[in-house]
Scaffold this motif. Structure first.
Motif, PDB file in Angstrom:
ATOM      1  N   LYS A 178      68.934  77.376 106.086  1.00  5.95           N
ATOM      2  CA  LYS A 178      70.307  76.872 106.086  1.00  5.95           C
ATOM      3  C   LYS A 178      71.066  77.470 104.906  1.00  5.95           C
ATOM      4  CE  LYS A 178      72.950  72.574 105.851  1.00  5.95           C
ATOM      5  NZ  LYS A 178      73.819  72.915 106.977  1.00  5.95           N
ATOM      6  N   PHE A 225      80.324  81.564 114.894  1.00  6.54           N
ATOM      7  CA  PHE A 225      79.213  80.632 115.084  1.00  6.54           C
ATOM      8  C   PHE A 225      78.818  80.474 116.551  1.00  6.54           C
ATOM      9  CE2 PHE A 225      83.151  78.100 114.853  1.00  6.54           C
ATOM     10  CZ  PHE A 225      83.073  77.309 115.999  1.00  6.54           C
ATOM     11  N   ASN A 244      75.207  79.642 117.456  1.00  6.55           N
ATOM     12  CA  ASN A 244      74.680  78.385 116.946  1.00  6.55           C
ATOM     13  C   ASN A 244      75.058  77.282 117.926  1.00  6.55           C
ATOM     14  OD1 ASN A 244      74.384  75.883 115.505  1.00  6.55           O
ATOM     15  ND2 ASN A 244      74.419  77.006 113.580  1.00  6.55           N
ATOM     16  N   ARG A 288      74.359  74.187 118.216  1.00  2.00           N
ATOM     17  CA  ARG A 288      74.770  72.908 117.645  1.00  2.00           C
ATOM     18  C   ARG A 288      76.239  72.952 117.249  1.00  2.00           C
ATOM     19  NH1 ARG A 288      75.796  71.192 112.766  1.00  2.00           N
ATOM     20  NH2 ARG A 288      75.076  73.141 111.816  1.00  2.00           N
ATOM     21  N   MET A 289      76.666  74.046 116.600  1.00  2.00           N
ATOM     22  CA  MET A 289      78.051  74.148 116.184  1.00  2.00           C
ATOM     23  C   MET A 289      78.983  74.322 117.373  1.00  2.00           C
ATOM     24  SD  MET A 289      77.722  76.449 112.685  1.00  2.00           S
ATOM     25  CE  MET A 289      79.459  76.252 112.246  1.00  2.00           C
ATOM     26  N   HIS A 347      79.566  71.025 118.987  1.00  2.00           N
ATOM     27  CA  HIS A 347      80.400  70.153 118.173  1.00  2.00           C
ATOM     28  C   HIS A 347      81.871  70.567 118.198  1.00  2.00           C
ATOM     29  CE1 HIS A 347      81.618  67.532 114.893  1.00  2.00           C
ATOM     30  NE2 HIS A 347      82.114  68.577 114.245  1.00  2.00           N
ATOM     31  N   HIS A 348      82.134  71.869 118.068  1.00  2.00           N
ATOM     32  CA  HIS A 348      83.510  72.335 117.912  1.00  2.00           C
ATOM     33  C   HIS A 348      84.170  72.745 119.227  1.00  2.00           C
ATOM     34  CE1 HIS A 348      83.402  72.199 113.548  1.00  2.00           C
ATOM     35  NE2 HIS A 348      82.283  72.897 113.539  1.00  2.00           N
ATOM     36  N   GLY A 352      77.037  81.182 112.104  1.00  2.00           N
ATOM     37  CA  GLY A 352      78.010  80.315 111.449  1.00  2.00           C
ATOM     38  C   GLY A 352      77.841  80.102 109.966  1.00  2.00           C
ATOM     39  N   GLN A 380      79.679  77.279 107.365  1.00  2.00           N
ATOM     40  CA  GLN A 380      78.833  76.351 106.620  1.00  2.00           C
ATOM     41  C   GLN A 380      79.031  76.521 105.107  1.00  2.00           C
ATOM     42  OE1 GLN A 380      74.730  75.909 108.403  1.00  2.00           O
ATOM     43  NE2 GLN A 380      75.531  77.406 109.840  1.00  2.00           N
ATOM     44  N   GLU A 402      82.231  74.794 104.099  1.00  2.00           N
ATOM     45  CA  GLU A 402      82.092  73.341 103.946  1.00  2.00           C
ATOM     46  C   GLU A 402      81.505  72.997 102.579  1.00  2.00           C
ATOM     47  OE1 GLU A 402      79.664  72.317 107.259  1.00  2.00           O
ATOM     48  OE2 GLU A 402      81.294  72.461 108.724  1.00  2.00           O
ATOM     49  N   LEU A 406      88.771  75.739 114.499  1.00  2.00           N
ATOM     50  CA  LEU A 406      87.373  75.938 114.864  1.00  2.00           C
ATOM     51  C   LEU A 406      87.126  75.717 116.353  1.00  2.00           C
ATOM     52  CD1 LEU A 406      85.496  74.358 111.824  1.00  2.00           C
ATOM     53  CD2 LEU A 406      86.108  76.749 112.239  1.00  2.00           C
ATOM     54  N   THR A 442      83.599  83.235 118.659  1.00  2.00           N
ATOM     55  CA  THR A 442      84.518  82.205 118.189  1.00  2.00           C
ATOM     56  C   THR A 442      85.688  82.871 117.470  1.00  2.00           C
ATOM     57  OG1 THR A 442      83.117  81.969 116.223  1.00  2.00           O
ATOM     58  CG2 THR A 442      82.773  80.419 118.021  1.00  2.00           C
TER      59      THR A 442
END
Length: 455
Positions: free
Chosen positions: A3, A206, A209, A211-212, A215-216, A233, A237, A240, A249, A394
């Motif tokens: 990460k 991203f 990814n 998961r991202m 989410h977005h 991504g 990250q 953030e 995003l 993205t």
């Protein structure tokens, strides 16, 4: 992959460079060429064994306004007109200053690549891309993103600009809005640290990814991922963790014309020149004139998440200038038939449905979906390709200030020496998929690389 992390500055680094560029796609390599040209001590690092990224998976076309290539083709265009097209497509959701910056410097970027680095650009003059009021798509002879990446890498090597592959940035060393260094990891797990005068993030979006993405941009989560798997991504990250601002995003470029199951991009020229899409029942389902990014969701909403693109041999001859289309033909993705009845049988449509679909098209007038067909009606032999919808890359990312190109902080102000370009930065495609104007990705990548490299 570890990460991404942010830590306090070290007292000493293994090596020191004036400008470190993370990512060697089109954005990173263009920035590297410009930084070298400006006399900077520059180093590019790339996670892959060879530069590739999203650029290599694209058609390699860069929109630019007011170039001599357009003038030679009799095309009158301007940065103002280009900026208007970008904003109209994105429903004015973009920051105007960034749009103006990209449009104004698009022509000089193309001509610099041509004059200084001998890139043999030409303008596509035999079909229109949705949303562009002028023909301004510039490409190399094969119309291939891999060709563009190879050309950029070739120049990096010829000029002996340091480029180290198989090195992924995993940690930033920062304090009080200043980046002091980066830790990079090798495939064997070993790491080294690089002290930096400034850091340019040109790494990725991203889209790889999941998961991202979920989410977005959940609306495209079920689509085929057609981008580069390295798009994990890290830039967002890091933003953030650093307190950097991000923007849009939820924005992305989709494509609803990927040959399935072959996984080959079918140029949108097959649509813009008079083709159309039908579902497994042989029936049209939307206004294809809106654009290929919106097409991804439209196609995925159909039975089995697939569609068929229908065109003819006249259109195929235009599409054949693209290497991807020739590859699709070689692999048997393009089916042909001498009559509509034969095409219905070949594609498995219910008898008579495709014929009725064609009969229902009111050429030169708006149809029930709002599309106006201005190209000649299709004629035999007919062609068809089974396609699906995909996420290409993205378009949202780190928010940059258009004057200095430095990264904005969430609480106001700018980072001292942090820049973001390419997939790491927010583009100019608005907040969703419908704001993507053809070529926006490479427009931002190359122009921002051109500008930030010389700062």
């Amino acid at each position: 992959m570890a990460k991404p992390d942010v830590s306090s500055p070290l007292t000493q680094y293994d090596i020191e460079v004036e400008t470190l560029i993370v990512g060697a796609g089109a954005a990173g390599m263009v920035a590297g060429l410009r930084a070298h040209e400006a006399g900077q001590d520059v180093l590019l690092i790339e996670a892959d064994p060879l530069p590739s990224g999203s650029t290599a998976l694209s058609a390699g076309l860069i929109p630019a306004a007011g170039t001599r290539f357009q003038k030679q083709a009799g095309i009158t265009d301007s940065a103002l007109q280009f900026a208007e097209d970008i904003q109209n497509k994105a429903k004015f959701e973009n920051e105007q200053a960034l749009v103006d910056l990209l449009a104004e410097h698009s022509g000089p970027t193309i001509e610099w690549l041509s004059d200084t680095h001998n890139f043999p650009f030409s303008v596509i003059t035999d079909f229109d891309y949705p949303g562009h009021s002028q023909r301004r798509m510039h490409g190399l002879p094969e119309r291939s993103g891999a060709e563009l990446v190879d050309a950029l890498r070739g120049r990096i090597e010829e000029l002996d600009i340091p480029l180290v592959c198989n090195r992924r940035a995993v940690e930033l060393f920062a304090r009080d809005g200043h980046i002091f260094g980066v830790r990079v990891a090798s495939p064997d797990g070993s790491t080294e640290t690089i002290g930096v005068g400034r850091l340019i993030l040109a790494c990725n979006g991203f889209g790889g990814n999941r998961r991202m993405v979920k989410h977005h941009i959940p609306q495209i989560d079920g689509g085929l991922w057609f981008g580069h798997d390295g798009n994990q991504g890290e830039a967002v990250q890091w933003a953030e963790l650093l307190g950097a601002a991000t923007r849009h995003l939820s924005a992305y470029q989709g494509h609803g014309n990927v040959a399935h199951p072959h996984g080959i991009l079918i140029t949108w020229a097959v649509i813009s020149e008079g083709g159309f899409q039908v579902n497994v029942h042989g029936q049209r389902f939307w206004d294809e004139g809106q654009g290929y990014s919106e097409a991804a969701r439209a196609v995925l909403a159909q039975p089995d998440g697939v569609a068929w693109v229908i065109f003819d041999e006249r259109i195929a001859a235009i599409a054949r200038q693209f290497l991807d289309f020739k590859t699709a033909e070689a692999q048997g993705a393009v089916l042909r038939a001498k009559s509509i009845n034969e095409l219905e049988n070949t594609c498995g449509f219910p008898a008579g449905n495709l014929a009725q679909t064609i009969d229902d098209i009111p050429y030169r007038e708006a149809d029930t979906f709002g599309r106006r067909f201005n190209a000649p009606p299709l004629s035999p032999p007919y062609c068809a390709v089974r396609v699906t919808g995909a996420l290409f890359h993205t378009q949202g990312g780190i928010d940059i200030e258009a004057t200095s190109l430095r990264v904005r902080k969430r609480d106001g102000g700018l980072f001292h020496n942090l820049y973001a370009i390419g997939g790491a930065a927010c583009g100019v495609s608005g907040a969703g998929d419908s704001g993507y104007l053809s070529g926006n990705g490479l427009l931002a990548a190359t122009v921002l690389g051109f500008l930030v490299g010389d700062i």
